[in-house]
Write a protein that holds these residues in place. Sequence first.
Motif, short mmCIF file in Angstrom:
data_model
loop_
_atom_site.label_atom_id
_atom_site.label_comp_id
_atom_site.label_asym_id
_atom_site.label_seq_id
_atom_site.Cartn_x
_atom_site.Cartn_y
_atom_site.Cartn_z
N ASP A 1 0.81 -1.22 0.00
CA ASP A 1 0.00 0.00 0.00
C ASP A 1 0.84 1.27 0.00
OD1 ASP A 1 0.91 -0.40 2.57
OD2 ASP A 1 -0.97 0.16 3.53
N ARG A 2 2.05 1.19 -0.56
CA ARG A 2 2.99 2.33 -0.56
C ARG A 2 2.41 3.59 -1.20
NH1 ARG A 2 5.39 -1.66 -3.27
NH2 ARG A 2 4.81 -1.74 -5.45
N GLU A 3 1.46 3.45 -2.15
CA GLU A 3 0.88 4.61 -2.83
C GLU A 3 -0.02 5.45 -1.93
OE1 GLU A 3 -1.04 3.26 -6.37
OE2 GLU A 3 0.72 2.14 -7.00
N ALA A 4 -0.34 4.93 -0.74
CA ALA A 4 -1.19 5.66 0.21
C ALA A 4 -0.40 6.71 1.00
CB ALA A 4 -1.86 4.68 1.17
N ALA A 5 0.91 6.77 0.82
CA ALA A 5 1.73 7.76 1.53
C ALA A 5 1.37 9.18 1.07
CB ALA A 5 3.21 7.48 1.28
N HIS A 6 1.64 10.14 1.92
CA HIS A 6 1.37 11.55 1.61
C HIS A 6 2.29 12.04 0.50
CE1 HIS A 6 -1.07 12.75 5.23
NE2 HIS A 6 -0.66 11.53 5.55
N VAL A 7 1.76 12.92 -0.34
CA VAL A 7 2.54 13.56 -1.39
C VAL A 7 3.30 14.72 -0.76
CG1 VAL A 7 2.41 14.89 -3.54
CG2 VAL A 7 0.90 12.92 -3.20
N ALA B 1 5.84 16.43 -2.75
CA ALA B 1 6.16 17.32 -3.87
C ALA B 1 5.46 16.78 -5.10
CB ALA B 1 7.66 17.38 -4.10
N THR B 2 4.92 17.69 -5.91
CA THR B 2 4.25 17.26 -7.13
C THR B 2 4.70 18.13 -8.29
OG1 THR B 2 2.11 16.73 -8.13
CG2 THR B 2 2.17 18.64 -6.67
N TYR B 3 4.92 17.50 -9.41
CA TYR B 3 5.36 18.18 -10.62
C TYR B 3 4.49 17.70 -11.78
CZ TYR B 3 9.23 19.56 -7.74
OH TYR B 3 9.98 20.09 -6.73
N PRO B 4 3.22 18.15 -11.84
CA PRO B 4 2.30 17.65 -12.86
C PRO B 4 2.78 17.95 -14.28
CG PRO B 4 1.35 19.52 -11.69
CD PRO B 4 2.62 19.15 -10.98
N GLU B 5 3.51 19.05 -14.46
CA GLU B 5 4.02 19.38 -15.79
C GLU B 5 5.07 18.37 -16.25
OE1 GLU B 5 6.67 21.36 -12.84
OE2 GLU B 5 4.51 21.19 -13.04
N GLN B 6 5.69 17.67 -15.29
CA GLN B 6 6.68 16.64 -15.61
C GLN B 6 6.10 15.23 -15.44
OE1 GLN B 6 10.15 17.39 -13.23
NE2 GLN B 6 10.52 19.37 -14.20
N GLY B 7 4.92 15.13 -14.85
CA GLY B 7 4.23 13.86 -14.74
C GLY B 7 4.62 12.97 -13.58
N TRP B 8 5.10 13.57 -12.47
CA TRP B 8 5.46 12.74 -11.32
C TRP B 8 5.25 13.47 -10.01
CZ3 TRP B 8 9.54 14.29 -8.16
CH2 TRP B 8 10.40 15.25 -8.68
N SER B 9 5.17 12.65 -8.95
CA SER B 9 5.05 13.16 -7.58
C SER B 9 5.98 12.37 -6.68
CB SER B 9 3.62 13.00 -7.06
OG SER B 9 2.72 13.76 -7.83
N LEU B 10 6.47 13.01 -5.63
CA LEU B 10 7.30 12.36 -4.62
C LEU B 10 6.43 12.12 -3.40
CD1 LEU B 10 10.04 11.41 -3.48
CD2 LEU B 10 10.39 13.79 -2.72
N LEU B 11 6.39 10.87 -2.96
CA LEU B 11 5.65 10.52 -1.75
C LEU B 11 6.59 10.57 -0.55
CD1 LEU B 11 3.59 7.49 -3.10
CD2 LEU B 11 3.05 9.93 -3.18
N CYS B 12 6.04 10.69 0.65
CA CYS B 12 6.89 10.87 1.82
C CYS B 12 7.68 9.62 2.18
CB CYS B 12 6.09 11.42 3.00
SG CYS B 12 5.42 10.23 4.10
N ASN B 13 7.35 8.48 1.58
CA ASN B 13 8.13 7.26 1.83
C ASN B 13 9.26 7.11 0.81
OD1 ASN B 13 6.61 6.61 -0.41
ND2 ASN B 13 5.51 4.92 0.56
N GLY B 14 9.47 8.14 -0.02
CA GLY B 14 10.57 8.14 -0.97
C GLY B 14 10.23 7.57 -2.33
N VAL B 15 8.99 7.18 -2.55
CA VAL B 15 8.57 6.62 -3.83
C VAL B 15 8.28 7.75 -4.81
CG1 VAL B 15 6.75 5.31 -4.99
CG2 VAL B 15 7.62 4.54 -2.79
N LEU B 16 8.78 7.61 -6.05
CA LEU B 16 8.39 8.51 -7.13
C LEU B 16 7.22 7.85 -7.84
CD1 LEU B 16 11.76 9.64 -8.72
CD2 LEU B 16 10.18 11.00 -7.37
N LEU B 17 6.09 8.54 -7.89
CA LEU B 17 4.88 8.02 -8.50
C LEU B 17 4.65 8.79 -9.79
CD1 LEU B 17 2.37 6.19 -8.22
CD2 LEU B 17 1.30 8.07 -6.97
N PHE B 18 4.58 8.06 -10.92
CA PHE B 18 4.41 8.70 -12.22
C PHE B 18 2.95 8.70 -12.63
CE2 PHE B 18 8.76 7.24 -11.95
CZ PHE B 18 9.44 8.37 -12.34
#
Length: 68
Positions: free
Chosen positions: A15-21, A23-40
Motif C-alpha cells: 500500500d505504498r501509494e497511500a503515503a502523503h505527497v 512534492a508534485t510536478y504535474p508538468e513533468q508527470g510525477w510526484s514524490l511521496l513521503c516514503n521516498g517513492v516517485l509516482l508517475f
Amino acid sequence: MCQHQPPCPPAHSADREAAHVVATYPEQGWSLLCNGVLLFEDTGELLPDGRVIAPHRPLGAGQVVTAA
C-alpha cells in the motif's frame, strides 16, 4: 522520512501509494511521496532502492485481459 502519525506505509509495502505527497510536478508527470517513492502519472513507480514498478492502471469497465 515520514513524520506523520500514524506513519505512512513504507516503500516496500503493497500500500505504498497511500503515503502523503510531499512534492508534485504535474508538468513533468510525477510526484514524490513521503516514503521516498516517485509516482508517475502513468501509475509506474520508482522505489528508493532503484526498483521499478511497471504501470498498473486498472482496466476500464467491460475490458478483459486475455492470454496471448
